[in-house]
Design an enzyme around this catalytic site. Sequence first.
Site, short mmCIF file in Angstrom:
data_model
loop_
_atom_site.label_atom_id
_atom_site.label_comp_id
_atom_site.label_asym_id
_atom_site.label_seq_id
_atom_site.Cartn_x
_atom_site.Cartn_y
_atom_site.Cartn_z
CD GLU A 172 0.07 -7.86 2.88
OE1 GLU A 172 -0.35 -8.69 3.71
OE2 GLU A 172 1.17 -7.27 2.98
NE ARG A 216 4.59 2.38 13.40
CZ ARG A 216 5.30 1.34 12.98
NH1 ARG A 216 5.48 0.31 13.77
NH2 ARG A 216 5.80 1.31 11.77
CG HIS A 236 2.58 -4.14 1.72
ND1 HIS A 236 1.59 -4.61 2.56
CD2 HIS A 236 2.52 -2.78 1.81
CE1 HIS A 236 0.97 -3.58 3.14
NE2 HIS A 236 1.52 -2.46 2.71
N1 PCA Z 1 2.26 1.98 2.33
C1 PCA Z 1 1.47 2.30 3.50
C2 PCA Z 1 0.41 3.25 3.02
C3 PCA Z 1 0.85 3.72 1.67
C4 PCA Z 1 1.95 2.81 1.30
O1 PCA Z 1 2.53 2.81 0.20
C5 PCA Z 1 0.94 1.07 4.22
O2 PCA Z 1 1.59 0.01 4.16
O3 PCA Z 1 -0.10 1.14 4.86
#
Ligand code: PCA
Length: 263
Positions: A128, A138, A215
Site C-alpha cells: 500500500e 461497509r 495486503h
Molecule cells: N483486512 C481488513 C481488516 C482486517 C483485515 O485483515 C481490511 O482490509 O480493512
Amino acid sequence: MLRRRKKSPKPDRRPAAVARSRRRARADVPVPAELLIRETGTGKDTAKVEPIVLVTGFEPFGGERTNPSWDVVERLPARLGALRVEKCRVPCEFGRAIEVVLEAIERHHPSMVLCLGQAGGRARMGVERVAINVDDARAPDNAGVQPIDVPVAPGGPPAYFATLPVKAMVSAMRAAGVPAELSNSAGTYVCNHLMYGVLHFLATRGRGARAGFIHVPYAHGQVLDKAGIASMALETMVDGIEAALLAAAAHAVDIATAEGALS
Ligand code: PCA
C-alpha cells in the site's frame, strides 16, 4: 485516632540500580544494548544494535475462520538477516487495532513497522502506498462498530504515504517469484484505519521509525467454497514478506520504477 509513627532517618528507597549509579563509570564496561539509541535506518552514526522490525497481522473477520495476514506473521522467522522480528496479532476493531499496535511499538522500539491485512479477492501481494483519514465501513468490525465517514484522526492530514520503500518491496517480492503489485488504496476499513493511525503516530512521535502496509490475498483454504476467487499459498506469501522486509531494510530511499496505475 491514628498515631503518627516516630520519624526515623530516611532509608534509601532508590532502586538498587539508581543507588549504584553514583559510582564512577568504568571505561571497560560495555553499555547495555537497551540503553543505546536504536538504529533507525536513517543515520550512519547511530549505535550498532540489532535493528528491530515489528510485523503485525489481523485476527479473522467477516465470517472467515482464519486470517492469512496473521498466519503469515506466525510463520516468519525470529531473525531475518540483521533484523530481529517482533510479532503482534491485531483485533479487527476500529480504535483498538491502533491501540494494540502502538502498545507494541512502545514495547519493542522497532525501526520498521510492517502491518499486514487480508484483502480477499486480490490476486497479488499489495504494497500500500497511501492511507487516508477516513473510516467508512461497509460492514461492522469484530466489536459490532460501523463508522461511516468518520476521520481516523480528527484534524489530522488527509493522507499519509507509507514511509517504507514501497517500490523496492514490490520489486523484491517479484524477484523472489511472488506476484506483487503497488496499490494506491488500502480501502476505508480497519486496515486503512490502522495504517493511517500508525503513520500518524510515527509522524508525530516516531523517533524516525518507518512504516508500511501489505495486503495479502486469501489463502487457498479460504476459497474452497468460493468459485472464481483468487488465492495464494501461505508459503508463497511468507517468501514475499521476507523479501519485502529485507528490501525495506536495505533501502533507506525508494527506487524509481514505473508502477503507476491508469485508473
Ligand atoms: N483486512 C481488513 C481488516 C482486517 C483485515 O485483515 C481490511 O482490509 O480493512
